[in-house]
Design a protein around this motif. Structure first.
Motif, PDB file in Angstrom:
ATOM      1  N   GLU A  27      43.177  36.746  50.200  1.00 52.83           N
ATOM      2  CA  GLU A  27      43.697  37.783  49.296  1.00 52.83           C
ATOM      3  C   GLU A  27      44.356  37.206  48.050  1.00 52.83           C
ATOM      4  O   GLU A  27      44.522  37.902  47.054  1.00 52.83           O
ATOM      5  CB  GLU A  27      44.627  38.714  50.050  1.00 52.83           C
ATOM      6  CG  GLU A  27      43.803  39.643  50.915  1.00 52.83           C
ATOM      7  CD  GLU A  27      44.596  40.736  51.606  1.00 52.83           C
ATOM      8  OE1 GLU A  27      45.769  40.946  51.251  1.00 52.83           O
ATOM      9  OE2 GLU A  27      44.017  41.355  52.512  1.00 52.83           O
ATOM     10  N   THR A  66      37.793  50.553  57.603  1.00 55.61           N
ATOM     11  CA  THR A  66      38.668  50.238  56.477  1.00 55.61           C
ATOM     12  C   THR A  66      37.901  49.438  55.419  1.00 55.61           C
ATOM     13  O   THR A  66      38.013  49.712  54.217  1.00 55.61           O
ATOM     14  CB  THR A  66      39.883  49.407  56.962  1.00 55.61           C
ATOM     15  OG1 THR A  66      40.454  50.087  58.080  1.00 55.61           O
ATOM     16  CG2 THR A  66      40.902  49.242  55.870  1.00 55.61           C
ATOM     17  N   LYS A  97      37.276  50.406  51.617  1.00 54.06           N
ATOM     18  CA  LYS A  97      37.657  49.539  50.488  1.00 54.06           C
ATOM     19  C   LYS A  97      36.451  49.272  49.582  1.00 54.06           C
ATOM     20  O   LYS A  97      36.567  49.319  48.359  1.00 54.06           O
ATOM     21  CB  LYS A  97      38.194  48.207  51.010  1.00 54.06           C
ATOM     22  CG  LYS A  97      39.648  48.264  51.455  1.00 54.06           C
ATOM     23  CD  LYS A  97      40.068  46.874  51.911  1.00 54.06           C
ATOM     24  CE  LYS A  97      41.553  46.639  51.708  1.00 54.06           C
ATOM     25  NZ  LYS A  97      41.943  45.314  52.233  1.00 54.06           N
ATOM     26  N   ASN A 133      35.674  52.028  47.443  1.00 56.23           N
ATOM     27  CA  ASN A 133      36.668  52.270  46.396  1.00 56.23           C
ATOM     28  C   ASN A 133      36.787  51.095  45.430  1.00 56.23           C
ATOM     29  O   ASN A 133      37.776  50.953  44.731  1.00 56.23           O
ATOM     30  CB  ASN A 133      37.999  52.653  47.017  1.00 56.23           C
ATOM     31  CG  ASN A 133      37.928  54.072  47.557  1.00 56.23           C
ATOM     32  OD1 ASN A 133      38.016  55.040  46.814  1.00 56.23           O
ATOM     33  ND2 ASN A 133      37.687  54.199  48.856  1.00 56.23           N
ATOM     34  N   TYR A 153      36.860  47.651  45.835  1.00 54.46           N
ATOM     35  CA  TYR A 153      37.590  46.411  46.116  1.00 54.46           C
ATOM     36  C   TYR A 153      36.690  45.214  45.797  1.00 54.46           C
ATOM     37  O   TYR A 153      35.620  45.044  46.404  1.00 54.46           O
ATOM     38  CB  TYR A 153      38.026  46.441  47.586  1.00 54.46           C
ATOM     39  CG  TYR A 153      38.816  45.230  48.046  1.00 54.46           C
ATOM     40  CD1 TYR A 153      40.020  44.874  47.425  1.00 54.46           C
ATOM     41  CD2 TYR A 153      38.368  44.454  49.111  1.00 54.46           C
ATOM     42  CE1 TYR A 153      40.751  43.770  47.861  1.00 54.46           C
ATOM     43  CE2 TYR A 153      39.093  43.356  49.564  1.00 54.46           C
ATOM     44  CZ  TYR A 153      40.270  43.015  48.924  1.00 54.46           C
ATOM     45  OH  TYR A 153      40.985  41.930  49.348  1.00 54.46           O
TER      46      TYR A 153
END
Ligand code: ARG
Length: 604
Positions: free
Chosen positions: A198, A238, A242, A245, A247
């Protein structure tokens, strides 16, 4: 070119009208008693009630009128459609017809001279969307995808041939949960990849983090895991959320999945000789969805129901109650129907097609009913634009159950093709007249024909049994039988040329004379149906009608061939006519198999 049956019907209409009867009674059909006549009209029976006359009297009136019409034509130097002895009124009121052989031969001549053998390009470049293939990215193509690909390809080719602008779209499943599943399985296998770090801010690698065979292993493993492990499933959901959307790291993985998988899908569809104009997918519908949801609400069509957003689609004339179409789940996720509606918005913007054709398993029927009704209710698609779903049946094994591998698993399409090629190869090698190499090449062409014809010759909505032995047989209603007939004609034509004969590809320079024998005339009558069959086959989106036609045509040719000494015919004009006729038969068969997505080898 006017359809042959219509020419006959016109003659009949004129006769009915000439006798003072309604033209609508003048319907002509192919005879179901070929021993008695070629065409028949049963209209006198129906007319009898309306005119309070005996059917036979009406039939006799009409027959007299037909004869009169024919003699008027003959006097004007035209070829009459019928000769006097070939139109008969029979009890209780049938009108039996045989066509004048000269008239038929002239029609044959017209066909050989005309482009596309006299087929009218009725499409005038109008755009039709054909949605077929429907592969899901990252999952190998399996037999379940065969039918959609094969039927769709045929319909696309038929439409193009008729002058429509067919836009074939593979409509990939590339946006669903399988993407999240792959991402999370990849994380478990290779946690060190930058996509899962991340804090990583650099560029993402251009090299994919997996090969196609790894990818093909990742998906089934992940899918199995999700069924057993609730926590893994949630992670996948999830990840899907993501990705959907935007990511960035997951978008990067998604692009790799797409590239690797697409290359493989293209190769596989290519092997099937199945082609697409567009390689779009569910993900392309994504940008349209927010507007779609808002618009459906603004129009008062979509409303909340148990947290989900739904559109009612039931109509009073429905024979059973149809559930509303869910366009957004309670967790905010879009669904299959949502993406199909988004895709329609895009297709309307890009193409404004005059027709939509979707080809999937018939179990998706409700889905398409819902999608089509929402699209019409919301005014996205014009009320008059046909939206057709061709729901096909299941391909079963010999045991009558859905086709499986010997171990009971899902059969990969590649394996299925390889198996049938091998079976054809063995058959060719039994007679061993060609080299191994040529046999391999031929087996590929014939194997594909066996597979596709075996599928297409069934009415799409029906289940069928995949039977390799039957499909590869050179006899009966099979692909190889049709190819064998074409090869036989080619070989006669080659011999003719070797002996100094000359004939062009079209054969249009050979004058076709009136048939002398019954099987020759039967062959011509069969050829005369060609444009009607193709037009109707497309209008009904029914490739099996083309199969039925060429099976009968191949039979008609083979009887003619059996009855006739073609190459040793001494009368040059007659021989030329035979050569013209069989060239035309070859062309017709070749056009038709082309529309089925099949080609013929040089030899078999
Ligand atoms: N991917 C879907 C499936 O495997 C088929 C897609 C068919 N086309 C469509 N527009 N829904 O079932």
């Amino acid at each position: 070119m006017k359809k042959f049956l219509d020419l006959i019907a016109d003659e009949m209409k004129a006769a009915f009208a000439g006798c003072g009867y309604e033209e609508s009674y003048a319907k002509v059909v192919l005879s179901n008693r070929p021993d008695l006549c070629e065409y028949q009209c049963n209209g006198a029976m129906a007319a009898a009630k309306a005119y309070k006359k005996k059917p036979i009297d009406i039939a006799s009136d009409v027959v007299a009128k037909l004869k009169e019409q024919c003699s008027v034509r003959a006097a004007a130097g035209e070829t009459p459609v019928f000769l006097d002895e070939d139109v008969n009124a029979v009890m209780p009121g049938f009108i039996n017809l045989r066509v004048n052989s000269l008239y038929l031969a002239e029609y044959m001549e017209g066909m050989t001279q005309a482009p596309k053998l006299g087929l009218d390009e009725i499409g005038h470049g109008e755009t039709i969307i054909v949605d077929y293939g429907g592969a899901n990215v990252a999952k190998p193509l399996h037999v379940g995808h065969l039918r959609s690909a094969v039927i769709g390809e045929s319909i696309r080719r038929m439409g193009n041939f008729l002058g429509y602008h067919m836009v074939g779209d593979v409509h990939l499943g590339d946006w669903g949960l399988q993407m999240g599943l792959i991402i999370e399985e990849l994380r478990d296998r290779k946690p060190e990849l930058v996509y899962f770090d991340e804090s990583y801010t650099g560029e993402y690698p251009t090299e994919p983090p997996f090969t196609i065979s790894e990818l093909e292993d990742i998906y089934p493993t992940a899918s199995k895991k999700a069924k057993e492990d609730e926590c893994f499933k949630e992670r996948a959901q999830t990840a899907t959320f993501k990705l959907q959307n935007g990511y960035a790291p997951f978008t990067a993985i998604w692009k790799h999945i797409m590239n690797v998988s697409l290359a493989d899908l293209k190769r596989n569809y290519g092997n099937l000789d199945v082609h697409f104009d567009l390689w779009k997918g569910e993900s392309d519908a994504e940008p349209y969805i927010p507007w779609l949801i808002q618009d459906l609400q603004d129009k008062g069509l979509a409303y909340e129901s148990q947290g989900a957003l739904v559109v009612d689609i039931a109509e009073p004339t429905d024979s059973k109650e149809l559930p509303p179409c869910i366009v957004r789940k309670s967790d905010g996720a879009a669904l299959y129907a949502t993406s199909d509606l988004g895709t329609i918005l895009e297709r309307e913007k890009d193409f404004a097609p005059v027709k939509y054709i979707y080809i999937t398993d018939k179990r998706q029927e409700l889905h398409f009913t819902q999608v089509f009704r929402v699209a019409k209710k919301a005014g996205y698609v014009k009320p008059e634009t046909p939206m057709i779903h061709i729901g096909f049946g299941t391909m079963n094994g010999k045991d009558g159950k859905p086709f499986k591998t010997r171990e009971g698993g899902v059969m990969r399409l590649e394996k299925l093709i390889a198996d049938i090629d091998e079976a054809v190869y063995q058959r060719i090698m039994e007679n061993r007249t060609v080299s191994e190499e040529e046999a391999k090449e031929t087996a590929k062409i014939v194997g594909l024909a066996a597979l596709k014809y075996g599928d297409l010759s069934n009415q799409a909505s029906k289940d069928y049994i995949f039977d390799t032995d039957r499909f590869i047989s050179f006899e009966g209603n099979t692909g190889p039988y049709i190819l064998y007939t074409i090869v036989r004609i080619k070989s006669i034509l080659n011999k003719y040329k070797e002996n100094g004969g000359q004939v062009t590809e079209e054969g249009s320079e050979k004058k076709i004379l009136p048939a002398k024998g019954a099987s020759e005339k039967a062959l011509m009558l069969q050829l005369s149906k060609y444009n009607e069959v193709i037009e109707n086959g497309f209008a009904e989106t029914a490739p099996h009608k083309i199969c039925q036609y060429i099976y009968e045509l191949a039979n008609a040719f083979n009887s003619f061939y059996h009855d006739t000494k073609i190459l040793s015919e001494e009368d040059q004009a007659v021989k030329d006519s035979y050569i013209g006729l069989i060239t035309m038969t070859r062309r017709t068969l070749e056009i038709c198999i082309g529309l089925l997505g099949i080609e013929a080898p040089e030899r078999m």
